[in-house]
Write a protein that holds these residues in place. Structure first.
Motif, PDB file in Angstrom:
ATOM      1  N   TYR A  54      40.366  75.757 159.212  1.00 10.83           N
ATOM      2  CA  TYR A  54      39.322  75.295 159.878  1.00 10.83           C
ATOM      3  C   TYR A  54      38.543  74.489 158.209  1.00 10.83           C
ATOM      4  O   TYR A  54      38.724  75.562 157.178  1.00 10.83           O
ATOM      5  CB  TYR A  54      38.513  75.746 160.620  1.00 10.83           C
TER       6      TYR A  54
ATOM      7  N   ILE B 117      37.040  86.379 182.155  1.00 12.58           N
ATOM      8  CA  ILE B 117      38.093  85.683 180.937  1.00 12.58           C
ATOM      9  C   ILE B 117      39.471  87.103 180.692  1.00 12.58           C
ATOM     10  O   ILE B 117      40.597  86.089 180.887  1.00 12.58           O
ATOM     11  CB  ILE B 117      37.618  85.576 179.915  1.00 12.58           C
TER      12      ILE B 117
ATOM     13  N   SER C  45      35.485  72.585 175.521  1.00 15.40           N
ATOM     14  CA  SER C  45      37.048  72.773 175.078  1.00 15.40           C
ATOM     15  C   SER C  45      37.493  72.275 174.252  1.00 15.40           C
ATOM     16  O   SER C  45      37.410  72.711 172.711  1.00 15.40           O
ATOM     17  CB  SER C  45      37.835  73.347 176.423  1.00 15.40           C
ATOM     18  N   VAL C  49      37.342  73.594 170.156  1.00 17.37           N
ATOM     19  CA  VAL C  49      38.761  73.827 169.522  1.00 17.37           C
ATOM     20  C   VAL C  49      38.928  73.398 168.266  1.00 17.37           C
ATOM     21  O   VAL C  49      39.343  73.329 167.051  1.00 17.37           O
ATOM     22  CB  VAL C  49      40.208  74.166 170.087  1.00 17.37           C
ATOM     23  N   LEU C  50      38.887  71.860 168.192  1.00 15.77           N
ATOM     24  CA  LEU C  50      38.322  71.360 166.597  1.00 15.77           C
ATOM     25  C   LEU C  50      37.721  71.164 166.099  1.00 15.77           C
ATOM     26  O   LEU C  50      37.700  70.870 164.866  1.00 15.77           O
ATOM     27  CB  LEU C  50      38.415  69.620 167.204  1.00 15.77           C
ATOM     28  N   LEU C  51      36.531  71.757 166.506  1.00 16.92           N
ATOM     29  CA  LEU C  51      35.447  71.855 165.734  1.00 16.92           C
ATOM     30  C   LEU C  51      35.150  73.332 165.002  1.00 16.92           C
ATOM     31  O   LEU C  51      34.606  73.504 164.288  1.00 16.92           O
ATOM     32  CB  LEU C  51      33.826  72.047 166.064  1.00 16.92           C
ATOM     33  N   GLY C  52      36.236  74.474 165.726  1.00 16.93           N
ATOM     34  CA  GLY C  52      36.260  75.455 165.284  1.00 16.93           C
ATOM     35  C   GLY C  52      35.307  76.683 165.728  1.00 16.93           C
ATOM     36  O   GLY C  52      34.496  77.559 165.088  1.00 16.93           O
ATOM     37  N   TYR C  54      33.540  78.998 167.677  1.00 16.41           N
ATOM     38  CA  TYR C  54      33.985  79.867 168.812  1.00 16.41           C
ATOM     39  C   TYR C  54      32.544  80.668 168.910  1.00 16.41           C
ATOM     40  O   TYR C  54      31.577  80.613 168.537  1.00 16.41           O
ATOM     41  CB  TYR C  54      34.749  80.573 168.462  1.00 16.41           C
ATOM     42  N   LEU C  56      34.035  79.883 172.908  1.00 18.54           N
ATOM     43  CA  LEU C  56      34.017  78.823 173.727  1.00 18.54           C
ATOM     44  C   LEU C  56      33.292  78.381 174.988  1.00 18.54           C
ATOM     45  O   LEU C  56      32.415  79.966 175.402  1.00 18.54           O
ATOM     46  CB  LEU C  56      35.333  78.129 174.754  1.00 18.54           C
ATOM     47  N   TRP C  58      32.870  78.242 178.079  1.00 17.25           N
ATOM     48  CA  TRP C  58      33.185  79.300 179.563  1.00 17.25           C
ATOM     49  C   TRP C  58      33.415  80.588 178.862  1.00 17.25           C
ATOM     50  O   TRP C  58      34.088  81.473 180.087  1.00 17.25           O
ATOM     51  CB  TRP C  58      34.156  78.650 180.048  1.00 17.25           C
ATOM     52  N   VAL C  59      34.118  81.065 177.959  1.00 16.40           N
ATOM     53  CA  VAL C  59      34.234  82.492 177.848  1.00 16.40           C
ATOM     54  C   VAL C  59      33.185  82.952 177.647  1.00 16.40           C
ATOM     55  O   VAL C  59      32.522  83.960 178.055  1.00 16.40           O
ATOM     56  CB  VAL C  59      35.342  81.941 176.190  1.00 16.40           C
ATOM     57  N   PRO C  62      31.196  82.971 181.985  1.00 15.02           N
ATOM     58  CA  PRO C  62      32.612  82.553 183.149  1.00 15.02           C
ATOM     59  C   PRO C  62      31.790  82.488 184.083  1.00 15.02           C
ATOM     60  O   PRO C  62      32.805  81.960 184.874  1.00 15.02           O
ATOM     61  CB  PRO C  62      33.334  84.307 182.561  1.00 15.02           C
ATOM     62  N   LEU C  65      33.454  78.886 185.065  1.00 16.45           N
ATOM     63  CA  LEU C  65      34.817  78.852 186.130  1.00 16.45           C
ATOM     64  C   LEU C  65      34.194  78.536 187.464  1.00 16.45           C
ATOM     65  O   LEU C  65      35.081  78.107 188.380  1.00 16.45           O
ATOM     66  CB  LEU C  65      35.813  80.013 185.935  1.00 16.45           C
ATOM     67  N   TRP C  66      33.469  79.559 188.126  1.00 18.00           N
ATOM     68  CA  TRP C  66      33.775  79.967 189.224  1.00 18.00           C
ATOM     69  C   TRP C  66      33.055  78.590 189.832  1.00 18.00           C
ATOM     70  O   TRP C  66      33.583  78.139 190.931  1.00 18.00           O
ATOM     71  CB  TRP C  66      33.225  81.014 189.532  1.00 18.00           C
ATOM     72  N   ILE C 124      34.414  63.569 172.389  1.00 19.24           N
ATOM     73  CA  ILE C 124      35.651  64.119 173.037  1.00 19.24           C
ATOM     74  C   ILE C 124      35.477  64.444 173.937  1.00 19.24           C
ATOM     75  O   ILE C 124      35.344  64.837 175.379  1.00 19.24           O
ATOM     76  CB  ILE C 124      35.692  64.675 171.716  1.00 19.24           C
TER      77      ILE C 124
END
Lengths: 205, 205, 205
Positions: A54, B117, C45, C49-52, C54, C56, C58-59, C62, C65-66, C124
C-alpha cells in the motif's frame, strides 16, 4: 524514466482494447470508463492487495485514472477508425503485457519476496486486469482458453530473473526480458501457437 | 503438526477437483494451474485480505503454489483414472472444507476478533475458493444453489467454538469439529440433504 | 448520529433487493444471506481493501452482518408482499446509493487522499456491492448497461466536494449532496434517463 513512459503507453493501450470489449457488450459510457480503468490498473491493484503493498499505484498517482478514462472515451468516439489499427493494438497490448510483467517482478523484488512470488507477482500484474475485464463482461476469461498470454508473462519474468543472476545490470535485464517477451507474443500470435488443452467430460462416465 | 499435513492434503484435493472443473471448460494447461491455485488457496487469500492478515499464506510458503500446480497437472494427465475415484474425491473435498474452516476460525481467534467474525472467517476460508472457481469458469457459484457446503462450514465453526467454551483443549476441539463437519457433509451427500430454496419470479407481477 | 441510522436503513434496503436477485436465481437460504451480505457490505469492503483502510466496517461491527442476513431471510419469507412495495424499494435503494457514496467520500477525506480518489472512493462504495452481486449471480453487471447509477454516485460526490469548498459545514454539505443525488436518481428512474451507449461490432469488419 523510460519504464514510466512505457507504463503510460501500456495502460493507454489496455484501456483502449478494454473499451472495445465493453462496446461489444453495449455498455454505456460510464461502463466503458470503469471497464477500462479496471483492465488497465486492475492487474497492479490485485498484486498490491495480495502482497499488502500500500498505497496502490492509482491512489498515489490519480492521473493514471484520468489517462485510462480519457483513452477509453476517445476510443468510443473513434471506434470505426480503430478497426484499421487492429495490428497496432495487438502490438501495444503485447507491450503492455511485458511492461506490466517486468514492473510486477520488480515490485516483488523490492519487497524482497522469494523467487516464486516474484514470478507470480509478474504474472498477476500482467494478466489479472484482463481476467477482471472478462469476469465483468461475463465471459470465461480468455486467458485460460486461448493464446500464450499467461505463458509469455511467466517466461518474460523468468528471463528477467535469469538475466539478473548473470550479474547483468537491472536495466539491461529489463530490456532483454521485454524484447524476449514481445518477440514470443508476436510469434505466438503470428503462428497461432497454443498450449495443449485439457478437455474433460463427466458425461462420458 | 497434523493440521499442516491435513492442510496439504486438503489443498491437493481442492486443486484436483478444480482441475477437473477447468477441464470441463476446455482450458489450456496454464488455465488449469491458475484455476487450481485460485481454488485451493483463494479462500485463505480472501480471508487474509479482508482481515488485513499479511503476508498471505502462499506468499510466506510459495511451495503451496507448486503443490497445487503440480496436483492440477497430474490430474490433467491421469483424468481418465479420476472418474473411478469419484467417491474418494468427494471425501477429500469434504476434508478440505472442514480443515479450511477450522484453520480460518483459528486465524481469526489469534487476531482476537469477535465471535461472529471467527465464524465468518471459517466460512470464507472454507467456501470462497470454490466461489472464485465458479466465477472464473463463468458458472453461478454452486455453493449458493446446491448441497450443504456453506452450512456445513458454518456448523463446523460453531462446534469448534462450542467445544472451546467447554474448556476443551484446542486440539480436541479441532478434532471434534472436523469429525462432526465431515460426518455432516457425508450424510448430506449420501441422503441428498438440501437447504430450502427461495424462488422468486418478478414476471408474475 | 443520523448518518449511522441512514447507513443501517441503506444496508437493510440493499440486503432486501439483493435477496430478491438471489431468489430469481433459485438460490438456497445460505446463498440468499451471502448475496445479501456481499451486496450490502461489499462496496465498503472493496473500498477499504483498495485503500488499505483496516479493519473493515463489518469486522469492527459484526452486528451489520446479522442485520443484513436477517433482512435477507425476512425478505425471502415475505417475498409476495414485496412486489407491492416495488416503488418503496427503488426509493430505499436510491437512498442507499447516496448514503454509501457520501460515507465513501468521507473516509477517503479522513485518510487525506487526493480529490480524484475521494470521488472514486465514493463511487466504489456506492456501486461495487451491486457489481459483486451481479458477478456472483452470473449477470453482466447492470451498472454498466442501464440507469444512471454510477453517474448519480459520481455527481453526488462532486456536489459533496463542491459544497465543502464553499466553506459549508460538513453536515450541510452531506445533506445537500444526498438530497441532490436522491433527486437525480428519482428523476432518472421516472423519466428513464440513460447514458449514451457505446455499441461496437467486430463482426462488421
Amino acid at each position: 524514466m523510460v519504464l514510466i513512459a512505457l507504463y503510460v503507453v501500456a495502460i493507454t493501450a489496455e484501456a483502449m482494447t478494454a473499451a472495445l470489449s465493453a462496446g461489444r457488450r453495449d455498455m454505456d459510457w460510464v461502463g466503458v470508463c470503469v471497464i477500462a480503468c479496471v483492465t488497465a490498473l486492475g492487474g497492479g491493484s490485485v498484486r498490491d492487495v495480495l502482497l499488502g503493498h500500500y498505497p496502490l499505484t492509482w491512489v498515489r498517482h490519480p492521473e493514471y485514472l484520468w489517462i485510462t478514462a480519457t483513452a477509453a472515451l476517445v476510443t468510443a468516439l473513434i471506434a470505426p477508425v480503430m478497426r484499421r489499427l487492429h495490428s497496432l493494438f495487438l502490438l501495444l497490448d503485447a507491450l503492455g503485457l511485458v511492461v506490466f510483467t517486468v514492473i510486477g517482478c520488480r515490485i516483488a523484488q523490492e519487497m524482497q519476496l522469494p523467487t516464486t512470488i516474484v514470478l507470480v507477482s509478474g504474472m498477476i500484474t500482467g494478466c489479472a486486469g484482463g481476467v477482471l475485464r472478462d469476469v465483468l463482461c461475463n465471459d470465461i476469461p480468455l486467458l485460460f482458453r486461448k493464446e500464450l498470454y499467461a505463458s509469455v508473462s511467466g517466461l518474460t519474468g523468468a528471463v528477467f530473473l535469469a538475466a539478473q543472476t548473470f550479474d547483468m545490470h537491472l536495466n539491461s535485464a529489463m530490456l532483454i526480458a521485454m524484447v524476449f517477451g514481445l518477440a514470443m507474443r508476436i510469434l505466438a500470435l503470428r503462428y497461432n501457437w497454443q498450449m495443449p488443452k485439457f478437455v474433460y467430460r463427466d458425461e462420458w462416465r
